[in-house]
Design an enzyme around this catalytic site. Sequence first.
Site, PDB file in Angstrom:
ATOM      1  N   LEU A  53       0.839  -1.208   0.000  1.00  0.00           N
ATOM      2  CA  LEU A  53       0.000   0.000   0.000  1.00  0.00           C
ATOM      3  C   LEU A  53       0.871   1.254   0.000  1.00  0.00           C
ATOM      4  O   LEU A  53       0.523   2.264  -0.579  1.00  0.00           O
ATOM      5  CB  LEU A  53      -0.889   0.030   1.249  1.00  0.00           C
ATOM      6  CG  LEU A  53      -2.076  -0.928   1.281  1.00  0.00           C
ATOM      7  CD1 LEU A  53      -2.736  -0.913   2.643  1.00  0.00           C
ATOM      8  CD2 LEU A  53      -3.083  -0.561   0.203  1.00  0.00           C
ATOM      9  N   GLY A  54       1.984   1.184   0.687  1.00  0.00           N
ATOM     10  CA  GLY A  54       2.875   2.344   0.724  1.00  0.00           C
ATOM     11  C   GLY A  54       3.923   2.160   1.802  1.00  0.00           C
ATOM     12  O   GLY A  54       3.852   1.224   2.598  1.00  0.00           O
ATOM     13  N   GLY A  57       7.335   6.345   7.522  1.00  0.00           N
ATOM     14  CA  GLY A  57       8.577   6.598   8.235  1.00  0.00           C
ATOM     15  C   GLY A  57       9.148   5.331   8.876  1.00  0.00           C
ATOM     16  O   GLY A  57      10.351   5.130   8.908  1.00  0.00           O
ATOM     17  N   PHE A  58       8.288   4.495   9.425  1.00  0.00           N
ATOM     18  CA  PHE A  58       8.788   3.346  10.188  1.00  0.00           C
ATOM     19  C   PHE A  58       8.547   2.012   9.528  1.00  0.00           C
ATOM     20  O   PHE A  58       8.874   0.988  10.091  1.00  0.00           O
ATOM     21  CB  PHE A  58       8.154   3.326  11.581  1.00  0.00           C
ATOM     22  CG  PHE A  58       8.547   4.519  12.379  1.00  0.00           C
ATOM     23  CD1 PHE A  58       9.865   4.727  12.717  1.00  0.00           C
ATOM     24  CD2 PHE A  58       7.601   5.450  12.751  1.00  0.00           C
ATOM     25  CE1 PHE A  58      10.243   5.844  13.424  1.00  0.00           C
ATOM     26  CE2 PHE A  58       7.974   6.561  13.463  1.00  0.00           C
ATOM     27  CZ  PHE A  58       9.293   6.772  13.807  1.00  0.00           C
ATOM     28  N   GLY A  59       7.914   2.012   8.377  1.00  0.00           N
ATOM     29  CA  GLY A  59       7.679   0.702   7.796  1.00  0.00           C
ATOM     30  C   GLY A  59       6.872   0.749   6.527  1.00  0.00           C
ATOM     31  O   GLY A  59       6.593   1.808   5.976  1.00  0.00           O
ATOM     32  N   ALA A  60       6.503  -0.452   6.114  1.00  0.00           N
ATOM     33  CA  ALA A  60       5.700  -0.565   4.902  1.00  0.00           C
ATOM     34  C   ALA A  60       4.340  -1.105   5.301  1.00  0.00           C
ATOM     35  O   ALA A  60       4.200  -1.809   6.293  1.00  0.00           O
ATOM     36  CB  ALA A  60       6.384  -1.528   3.941  1.00  0.00           C
ATOM     37  N   LYS A  78       1.184  -4.029   8.679  1.00  0.00           N
ATOM     38  CA  LYS A  78       2.275  -3.048   8.666  1.00  0.00           C
ATOM     39  C   LYS A  78       3.533  -3.737   9.153  1.00  0.00           C
ATOM     40  O   LYS A  78       3.500  -4.452  10.151  1.00  0.00           O
ATOM     41  CB  LYS A  78       1.945  -1.895   9.617  1.00  0.00           C
ATOM     42  CG  LYS A  78       0.998  -0.888   9.037  1.00  0.00           C
ATOM     43  CD  LYS A  78       0.963   0.316   9.936  1.00  0.00           C
ATOM     44  CE  LYS A  78       0.397   1.508   9.247  1.00  0.00           C
ATOM     45  NZ  LYS A  78       0.620   2.735  10.025  1.00  0.00           N
ATOM     46  N   ASP A 188       0.538  13.724  15.241  1.00  0.00           N
ATOM     47  CA  ASP A 188       0.887  13.714  13.809  1.00  0.00           C
ATOM     48  C   ASP A 188      -0.374  13.837  12.952  1.00  0.00           C
ATOM     49  O   ASP A 188      -0.567  13.088  11.988  1.00  0.00           O
ATOM     50  CB  ASP A 188       1.660  12.427  13.471  1.00  0.00           C
ATOM     51  CG  ASP A 188       2.486  12.574  12.196  1.00  0.00           C
ATOM     52  OD1 ASP A 188       2.653  13.722  11.719  1.00  0.00           O
ATOM     53  OD2 ASP A 188       2.950  11.551  11.663  1.00  0.00           O
TER      54      ASP A 188
END
Length: 467
Positions: A53-54, A57-60, A78, A188
């Site tokens: 999916l994308g 900052g910390f993962g896919a 994730k 955030d």
Amino acid sequence: MEVYCTRPRCPRPKNYFTDLDDNITLKTIQQKYCTTCGMPLLLDGRYVPLKLLGRGGFGAAFLARDRRIPGMRQCVVKQFQPAGNLTSIQLQLAQQLFEREADVLAQIGNQNEQIPDLFAYFEITVKSWQSEQPEQFFYLVQEFIDGQNLEEELAPRGTFTEEEALEVLREILKVLKFVHNQGIIHRDIKPSNIMRDRLGKLYLLDFGAVKQVTNAPTGFGGSSTGIYSMGFAPPEQMSGGQVYPSTDLYALAVTILTLLTKKEAIQLFDGYSNQWQWRMHVSINSGLADILDRMLLPAANQRFQSAQEVISALDSLSIPPTQLHPHKASVAKLSSQTQPPQAPIVPPPAKPAFSTIELLGGAAFSGFEGALIAIALLSLLKSPIITLTVSAVILGMLIFAQTRRWIEKLDLLIIAVITFALIYFVPFLHAFISSGQVIILSVAAGLIAIAVTAIFRLIYKLLSLIF
Ligand SMILES: Nc1ncnc2c1ncn2[C@@H]1O[C@H](COP(=O)(O)OP(=O)(O)OP(=O)(O)O)[C@@H](O)[C@H]1O
């Protein structure tokens, strides 16, 4: 069925297993391994990653299906995958933030329908691909929100209307009121962390940066660890100071201005006077404008102190609350890609979708092959009508075999080469034309098929954008 490998640097993450098209095999098979890097693909024995999916900052994040739930519920897997060369301390902090998202979702996800539910959190240790060293991977599985985030929604369209922006403001304030009452500050808030599902419901995502402060519902604060999104974070967060509920309110106001103006936060802020100068870019109800300005004050204690205070201020403006509505363009786009969440969840499509290259390659093959078959049949049967009918049937079967992926990629090339060689070198198979004309006719038919398919594809894309 196509299964996506989650190993971070796997060069060929797309795996295709025909046996997984069978539902019984899919549900009972012990494990599947990436054909390139050997990574186990059925995560925790149950989650089947389908596509990326994308990367954040910390993962896919991967779209996946849970093979242990009847109907194979969709979910988001994730994976902790920090970018860049981090020191071991930075890596530890990043991992803590990832675990924090799991903790927070476990605590509040199931209590609020506008925050994704947490389904699982687990780690796996596997043999490294290129060395003997074991590698550890951390996963978090959460509810899949079938829609687009507001950054994706904003990109292809014009600005949000005042009514649409107000709807986002009211909805996210509701979620923030709940989140803050749990003693949590999101830290955030930005358009990419707000998702709208295809029915129009808005969700707040990405709790990786939250600060869990205290259990006290009001008047709390906690020190910031320097995680923020530039332009959305207020001064106290940028300087690494205490964060408060009003820290999230500030970021929410910047989010609303971004939607109203489609401009970067930096373009709306005048560094010289140290003030937000956004009113020249959009004209909205003056009461609403004043509320946004108060949410944007530099000093945390001068802003509204809670989401409820903003909700009350909005209520006193007597702007009628808006009906939740999915944005037209995004819904049209989604409806061509996904299934409604309310509908009974159906098993994954038996075959994966075709990429544009595959589609055009298939068209070239079909055109090329169709011309060769017609040349051979006409030479043998001498009857144009029978030739046309039989060619259409054979061509139809070839196209069907491609849609089922019974023949694909190299198969197409092999079939095309064999048919061409037969018809080119056996004179009675091209009795009424020369060998040179066989080449010209078959290549021309292939090119025409590509052109026609490309035009239809383009028209389809344009129509789905419009509707
Ligand atoms: N629960 C979910 N349902 C549907 N899509 C999701 C979900 N969570 C994340 N996504 C999508 O997956 C992609 C990657 O998300 P991720 O949270 O990993 O990173 P990000 O939000 O893009 O970046 P960052 O973490 O740096 O803010 C985004 O496009 C996001 O919209």
